[in-house]
Write a protein that holds these residues in place. Structure first.
Motif, PDB file in Angstrom:
ATOM      1  N   LYS A 317      49.862  23.440  21.728  1.00  0.00           N
ATOM      2  CA  LYS A 317      49.233  23.083  22.999  1.00  0.00           C
ATOM      3  C   LYS A 317      50.265  22.817  24.083  1.00  0.00           C
ATOM      4  O   LYS A 317      50.013  23.032  25.281  1.00  0.00           O
ATOM      5  N   TYR A 318      51.467  22.315  23.680  1.00  0.00           N
ATOM      6  CA  TYR A 318      52.464  21.908  24.666  1.00  0.00           C
ATOM      7  C   TYR A 318      53.643  22.870  24.748  1.00  0.00           C
ATOM      8  O   TYR A 318      54.657  22.550  25.379  1.00  0.00           O
ATOM      9  N   ALA A 319      53.513  24.040  24.130  1.00  0.00           N
ATOM     10  CA  ALA A 319      54.632  24.986  24.101  1.00  0.00           C
ATOM     11  C   ALA A 319      55.130  25.338  25.502  1.00  0.00           C
ATOM     12  O   ALA A 319      56.345  25.501  25.718  1.00  0.00           O
ATOM     13  N   ASP A 320      54.221  25.459  26.464  1.00  0.00           N
ATOM     14  CA  ASP A 320      54.618  25.836  27.829  1.00  0.00           C
ATOM     15  C   ASP A 320      54.912  24.632  28.705  1.00  0.00           C
ATOM     16  O   ASP A 320      55.224  24.795  29.894  1.00  0.00           O
ATOM     17  N   ILE A 542      64.391  16.245  25.742  1.00  0.00           N
ATOM     18  CA  ILE A 542      63.119  16.960  25.797  1.00  0.00           C
ATOM     19  C   ILE A 542      62.134  16.183  26.666  1.00  0.00           C
ATOM     20  O   ILE A 542      61.849  15.019  26.408  1.00  0.00           O
ATOM     21  N   PHE A 543      61.645  16.837  27.699  1.00  0.00           N
ATOM     22  CA  PHE A 543      60.579  16.291  28.534  1.00  0.00           C
ATOM     23  C   PHE A 543      59.319  17.128  28.318  1.00  0.00           C
ATOM     24  O   PHE A 543      59.394  18.331  28.045  1.00  0.00           O
ATOM     25  N   VAL A 544      58.169  16.497  28.461  1.00  0.00           N
ATOM     26  CA  VAL A 544      56.890  17.202  28.423  1.00  0.00           C
ATOM     27  C   VAL A 544      56.216  16.935  29.763  1.00  0.00           C
ATOM     28  O   VAL A 544      56.021  15.779  30.145  1.00  0.00           O
ATOM     29  N   THR A 545      55.879  17.984  30.475  1.00  0.00           N
ATOM     30  CA  THR A 545      55.304  17.813  31.809  1.00  0.00           C
ATOM     31  C   THR A 545      53.814  18.148  31.802  1.00  0.00           C
ATOM     32  O   THR A 545      53.352  19.004  31.048  1.00  0.00           O
ATOM     33  N   SER A 546      53.068  17.474  32.659  1.00  0.00           N
ATOM     34  CA  SER A 546      51.645  17.770  32.795  1.00  0.00           C
ATOM     35  C   SER A 546      51.467  19.042  33.611  1.00  0.00           C
ATOM     36  O   SER A 546      52.394  19.511  34.287  1.00  0.00           O
TER      37      SER A 546
END
Length: 573
Positions: A317-320, A542-546
């Motif tokens: 779900k968060y690959a991109d 590693i960051f995860v962005t909305s």
């Protein structure tokens, strides 16, 4: 910094990880805790004055509570201070509120470039001692006062005054007259001359090649003389009394809850894209993840919630949504060469070979990072990708120990600050690795004051920590640790006078190619030939962005704190 971070990375570890030792898998588990990570770990607490100073209400003109065009972030730990001269780790507010004479901007993964800031240009004399800065005209501080040369001179002098208790004086102590100011014998810095309102001349004691780069560090944010003096001890603690020339104005600080800045419509580069930025204080990794998934925060920083890395990296779900970059850091275990048997290079080399570097990355960072074999991190000028690898070879390590007179191993002590479970877990993994070659490791936990005091005296046994770049130059790594005085204060007691002399001399070299070659030669000689410490690894950030955020990128040095105006980040509507 040799006192800070790093900018800021608070490391939280829940490791239920597997380490392969001689073909056998051994489990290493820790409980979740926090470790404040600056360039090194340090314990600093928010002052009582801050608690008294902060109010619940925002001033008139505050960011709309709808947050439609506000970047919403979360932080594990809030600042101890927002005075750029009084912190070595918290730069979230600093980057937004203050400008510097020179700025280091990210131009690619692990790549930076120095660009004009409040100084629109500068000239360097032929002897590399005098720097003449031509200051930008028409720049206003947040209180409307005009920026001039007197503010630059004041900023440098205040940073050196003993009563300021500044943390990063070493960035400007190459300036002529700095010792006298730091000693308290004068308030005036003789090496800084105001030519006119928009021209200032700085003279160094000797050539210092990284001087321009050091001025781009967040610690050297330019202050307004009148406003800072009027604020007194409230500066950095009370938002409306903490002002610079930056793209955002410090608006709100509610302890243990939230910090906020709002846009500066009169910013000299042009008003920022965002209306503001908010940092929520969230001291639980699972809560932080839930807030991200429910849309309450826009960017999830895994450096402050390491336990959540597998959840995001293994979730299609968060690959991109993953944004990944190197941290320009070096993680290591130290040796104190005045404590036997670490005065013997064969013993030091044996322990270097007994460490499974990839095993550390797998156990604590989901394998994200690169094993290190030197000191100059990728992303730093002078990084040597061709540096030979230190092999992981327990049999060769045992043979070296036997040659040194320790066929059955020996006993040693690793020290750490108490109540840091993640550090304890790393020490326990090190303990298990050393047991494979017959070395018995005792872990000694000390309170932070005692730990730092003993280290400063040069008497601390082995410990683990890390260092992240303050400015992009190998001097920030090699001189920081292996200059003659620094190696004692860090309890290395590095015992090679010739190499120490070369370390001190390298910072004055002015030929760029010869200088980089010298630093690479020093790296090989100190870390590999002399085995002055055990290099471990360089991490990834590693960051995860909305989905509502675009243009987010990891800063060149991998810090959690970003300069969001220049990065070009925006909120999609």
């Amino acid at each position: 910094m040799n006192k800070k971070i790093i900018g800021v990375i608070a490391v939280v570890v829940i490791a239920a990880a597997l380490w392969v030792v001689n073909g056998q898998r051994s489990a290493t588990t820790t409980t979740e805790t926090t470790e404040t990570a600056t360039t090194e770990t340090a314990a600093e607490t928010t002052t009582d004055a801050a608690s008294e100073a902060q109010g619940e209400s925002a001033p008139e003109g505050s960011v709309a509570e709808g947050y439609e065009n506000v970047l919403r972030l979360a932080t594990w730990d809030e600042p101890n201070h927002n005075d750029p001269q009084k912190t070595t780790e918290y730069y979230s507010i600093n980057f937004q509120v203050f400008d510097r004479l020179v700025e280091a901007v990210t131009v690619g993964e692990a790549r930076s470039e120095l660009v004009p800031g409040l100084a629109e240009s500068w000239e360097v004399s032929d002897d590399a001692l005098t720097y003449t800065f031509n200051l930008r005209r028409g720049v206003k501080f947040h209180n409307g006062a005009e920026f001039t040369a007197k503010d630059v001179k004041y900023t440098f002098e205040r940073m050196l005054w003993p009563e300021t208790e500044a943390k990063n004086q070493d960035f400007i102590d190459p300036i002529q007259g700095s010792k006298e100011v730091m000693d308290g014998t004068t308030k005036e810095l003789s090496g800084v001359e105001i030519v006119d309102d928009y021209t200032i001349k700085v003279t160094l004691k000797e050539p210092f090649a990284p001087f321009i780069a050091s001025l781009a560090t967040p610690s050297v944010g330019i202050l307004n003389m009148e406003a800072t003096e009027a604020a007194g001890t409230d500066f950095g603690l009370v938002p409306e009394k903490t002002m610079g020339t930056g793209a955002y104005i410090f608006e709100k600080w509610v302890l243990r809850d939230e910090l906020k800045v709002r846009r500066n419509d009169n910013y000299w580069r042009g008003a920022p894209e965002l209306d503001g930025i908010s940092w929520k204080v969230v001291q639980d990794a699972d809560t932080m993840r839930l807030m991200f998934e429910s849309g309450e925060i826009d960017v999830f920083d895994t450096a402050v919630a390491v336990s959540q890395i597998p959840y995001f990296t293994n979730n299609p779900k968060y690959a991109d949504n993953l944004v990944i970059g190197d941290i320009a850091d070096t993680n290591y275990f130290s040796f104190n060469q005045k404590i036997k048997p670490f005065d013997d290079v064969r013993v030091r080399k044996a322990l270097q070979m007994a460490v499974d570097r990839q095993g550390f990355l797998d156990a604590f960072y989901d394998g994200r990072g690169t094993p290190s074999h030197g000191i100059i991190a990728r992303g730093i000028i002078g990084h040597n990708p061709d540096l030979p690898e230190i092999p992981y070879d327990t049999e060769a390590a045992k043979a070296l120990l036997a040659e040194a007179g320790y066929p059955d191993g020996f006993e040693m002590t690793v020290t750490q600050i108490a109540n840091q479970a993640d550090t304890l877990a790393k020490n326990e993994l090190f303990q298990a690795m050393m047991a494979e070659i017959g070395v018995k490791v005792t872990i000694d936990q000390m309170d932070s004051a005692a730990w730092y005091a003993v280290r400063a005296d040069g008497d601390l046994p082995t410990y683990t920590t890390y260092w992240a770049a303050d400015y992009n130059d190998p001097d920030n790594f090699i001189y920081t640790f292996f200059a003659p005085g620094n190696t004692v204060r860090r309890s290395f007691n590095f015992d090679n006078e010739e190499l120490s002399r070369r370390v001190a001399a390298a910072r004055a070299m002015t030929d760029p190619e010869a200088r980089i070659k010298e630093y690479q030669d020093l790296e090989k000689a100190i870390i590999q030939d002399e085995a002055a410490w055990i290099p471990l690894f360089q991490r990834q950030h590693i960051f995860v962005t909305s989905d509502r955020v675009e243009g987010f990128k990891v800063s060149w040095n991998g810090w959690s704190d970003g300069w969001y105006y220049y990065d070009g980040l925006r909120i999609k509507h």
